[in-house]
Design a protein around this motif. Structure first.
Motif, PDB file in Angstrom:
ATOM      1  N   PHE A   1       0.849  -1.180   0.000  1.00  0.00           N
ATOM      2  CA  PHE A   1       0.000   0.000   0.000  1.00  0.00           C
ATOM      3  C   PHE A   1       0.890   1.237   0.000  1.00  0.00           C
ATOM      4  O   PHE A   1       1.733   1.407   0.857  1.00  0.00           O
ATOM      5  N   CYS A   2       0.719   2.092  -0.971  1.00  0.00           N
ATOM      6  CA  CYS A   2       1.463   3.340  -0.998  1.00  0.00           C
ATOM      7  C   CYS A   2       0.429   4.457  -0.937  1.00  0.00           C
ATOM      8  O   CYS A   2      -0.411   4.561  -1.824  1.00  0.00           O
ATOM      9  N   PRO A   3       0.452   5.264   0.117  1.00  0.00           N
ATOM     10  CA  PRO A   3      -0.590   6.282   0.248  1.00  0.00           C
ATOM     11  C   PRO A   3      -0.715   7.163  -0.990  1.00  0.00           C
ATOM     12  O   PRO A   3       0.279   7.666  -1.513  1.00  0.00           O
ATOM     13  N   ALA A   4      -1.949   7.324  -1.452  1.00  0.00           N
ATOM     14  CA  ALA A   4      -2.193   8.110  -2.655  1.00  0.00           C
ATOM     15  C   ALA A   4      -2.229   9.604  -2.349  1.00  0.00           C
ATOM     16  O   ALA A   4      -1.989  10.423  -3.222  1.00  0.00           O
ATOM     17  N   GLU A   5      -2.538   9.943  -1.117  1.00  0.00           N
ATOM     18  CA  GLU A   5      -2.613  11.348  -0.751  1.00  0.00           C
ATOM     19  C   GLU A   5      -1.231  11.979  -0.781  1.00  0.00           C
ATOM     20  O   GLU A   5      -0.223  11.326  -0.571  1.00  0.00           O
TER      21      GLU A   5
ATOM     22  N   CYS B   1       0.614   7.939   9.902  1.00  0.00           N
ATOM     23  CA  CYS B   1       1.854   7.177   9.743  1.00  0.00           C
ATOM     24  C   CYS B   1       2.918   8.065   9.114  1.00  0.00           C
ATOM     25  O   CYS B   1       2.656   9.178   8.674  1.00  0.00           O
ATOM     26  N   VAL B   2       4.125   7.544   9.088  1.00  0.00           N
ATOM     27  CA  VAL B   2       5.271   8.336   8.650  1.00  0.00           C
ATOM     28  C   VAL B   2       6.135   7.472   7.741  1.00  0.00           C
ATOM     29  O   VAL B   2       6.105   6.242   7.829  1.00  0.00           O
ATOM     30  N   ALA B   3       6.876   8.109   6.851  1.00  0.00           N
ATOM     31  CA  ALA B   3       7.771   7.376   5.946  1.00  0.00           C
ATOM     32  C   ALA B   3       9.111   8.090   5.856  1.00  0.00           C
ATOM     33  O   ALA B   3       9.175   9.307   5.719  1.00  0.00           O
TER      34      ALA B   3
ATOM     35  N   ASN C   1       9.652  -4.578  12.762  1.00  0.00           N
ATOM     36  CA  ASN C   1       8.484  -4.845  11.922  1.00  0.00           C
ATOM     37  C   ASN C   1       8.004  -3.588  11.189  1.00  0.00           C
ATOM     38  O   ASN C   1       6.819  -3.262  11.180  1.00  0.00           O
ATOM     39  N   LEU C   2       8.971  -2.873  10.596  1.00  0.00           N
ATOM     40  CA  LEU C   2       8.660  -1.681   9.813  1.00  0.00           C
ATOM     41  C   LEU C   2       8.733  -2.054   8.338  1.00  0.00           C
ATOM     42  O   LEU C   2       9.779  -2.470   7.847  1.00  0.00           O
ATOM     43  N   PRO C   3       7.617  -1.913   7.624  1.00  0.00           N
ATOM     44  CA  PRO C   3       7.603  -2.284   6.207  1.00  0.00           C
ATOM     45  C   PRO C   3       8.492  -1.375   5.360  1.00  0.00           C
ATOM     46  O   PRO C   3       8.673  -0.198   5.659  1.00  0.00           O
ATOM     47  N   LEU C   4       9.048  -1.955   4.311  1.00  0.00           N
ATOM     48  CA  LEU C   4       9.886  -1.233   3.362  1.00  0.00           C
ATOM     49  C   LEU C   4       9.286  -1.349   1.975  1.00  0.00           C
ATOM     50  O   LEU C   4       8.569  -2.291   1.681  1.00  0.00           O
TER      51      LEU C   4
ATOM     52  N   THR D   1       5.823   3.489   8.582  1.00  0.00           N
ATOM     53  CA  THR D   1       5.033   2.961   9.693  1.00  0.00           C
ATOM     54  C   THR D   1       3.591   2.763   9.259  1.00  0.00           C
ATOM     55  O   THR D   1       2.742   2.455  10.077  1.00  0.00           O
ATOM     56  N   CYS D   2       3.315   2.959   7.956  1.00  0.00           N
ATOM     57  CA  CYS D   2       1.968   2.738   7.425  1.00  0.00           C
ATOM     58  C   CYS D   2       1.663   1.237   7.382  1.00  0.00           C
ATOM     59  O   CYS D   2       2.471   0.467   6.887  1.00  0.00           O
ATOM     60  N   PRO D   3       0.497   0.855   7.864  1.00  0.00           N
ATOM     61  CA  PRO D   3       0.073  -0.534   7.672  1.00  0.00           C
ATOM     62  C   PRO D   3      -0.124  -0.838   6.180  1.00  0.00           C
ATOM     63  O   PRO D   3      -0.105   0.072   5.351  1.00  0.00           O
ATOM     64  N   SER D   4      -0.352  -2.095   5.876  1.00  0.00           N
ATOM     65  CA  SER D   4      -0.411  -2.540   4.480  1.00  0.00           C
ATOM     66  C   SER D   4      -1.655  -2.124   3.725  1.00  0.00           C
ATOM     67  O   SER D   4      -1.659  -2.118   2.506  1.00  0.00           O
ATOM     68  N   THR D   5      -2.730  -1.806   4.446  1.00  0.00           N
ATOM     69  CA  THR D   5      -3.960  -1.431   3.745  1.00  0.00           C
ATOM     70  C   THR D   5      -4.475  -0.097   4.266  1.00  0.00           C
ATOM     71  O   THR D   5      -4.247   0.279   5.431  1.00  0.00           O
ATOM     72  N   TYR D   6      -5.218   0.568   3.408  1.00  0.00           N
ATOM     73  CA  TYR D   6      -5.815   1.851   3.779  1.00  0.00           C
ATOM     74  C   TYR D   6      -6.769   1.680   4.961  1.00  0.00           C
ATOM     75  O   TYR D   6      -6.812   2.514   5.865  1.00  0.00           O
TER      76      TYR D   6
END
Length: 174
Positions: free
Chosen positions: A66-70, A96-98, A129-132, A143-148
């Motif tokens: 999931f990549c935030p569209a906003e 969340c933060v990236a 457990n931080l997604p890349l 730190t964004c979870p995988s889904t909106y």
């Protein structure tokens, strides 16, 4: 004569293999040169070497599909992260933060970090457990979870906890 493998891992700034495979290849001594990774087999055939790599698959690098569209909000003034994160963004109303780390130069076609540092980033991603995800020559730690749907469940200003996690991660990199 020792057999080794040469595998193209990057094309046009994007990875051609998944992050876990890149991590495992580095773990067995892979060396990054330009668009390729070179792995010495130590006398094993390519099939035997790939079998060893598959056998190591105990820790999967967490990734985010999931990549935030906003449009993200650029964060400034987080001094403890300025030498680690090239760019730091807050997503989705402070949930969340990236952190963007430039690891590959598209212009010079070379890796900007050592294999050891890249391994450490992967290991810390697993530990915390931080997604890349890999984007345009950069590793993005989020730190964004995988889904909106999961993201909107996070309270507003949850990104502050994400910043704390990133700061902890940086401590281990130094």
């Amino acid at each position: 004569m020792s057999v080794g493998i040469k595998m193209k891992v990057i094309s046009d700034g994007e990875l051609t293999i998944d992050l876990t495979l890149l991590y495992l290849l580095l773990k067995v001594g892979g060396v990054l040169r330009g668009q390729y990774i070179y792995v010495e087999s130590g006398g094993k055939s390519v099939d035997e070497l790939l079998s060893v790599v598959r056998g190591l698959k105990t820790s999967k690098v967490p990734t985010v599909g999931f990549c935030p569209a906003e449009e993200p909000k650029r964060l400034e003034g987080v001094d403890t992260l300025k030498n680690f994160c090239l760019e730091l963004y807050e997503y989705l109303g402070g949930r969340c933060v990236a952190c963007v780390i430039k690891v590959y130069s598209l212009i010079y076609d070379e890796w900007l970090v050592s294999e050891e540092r890249l391994m450490k980033i992967f290991e810390l991603s697993i530990k915390f457990n931080l997604p890349l995800y890999f984007n345009n020559g950069s590793i993005v730690i989020t730190t964004c979870p995988s889904t909106y749907e999961e993201v909107v469940k996070l309270p507003t200003n949850a990104y502050v906890d994400g910043l704390r996690m990133l700061m902890e991660m940086v401590k281990y990199l130094q």
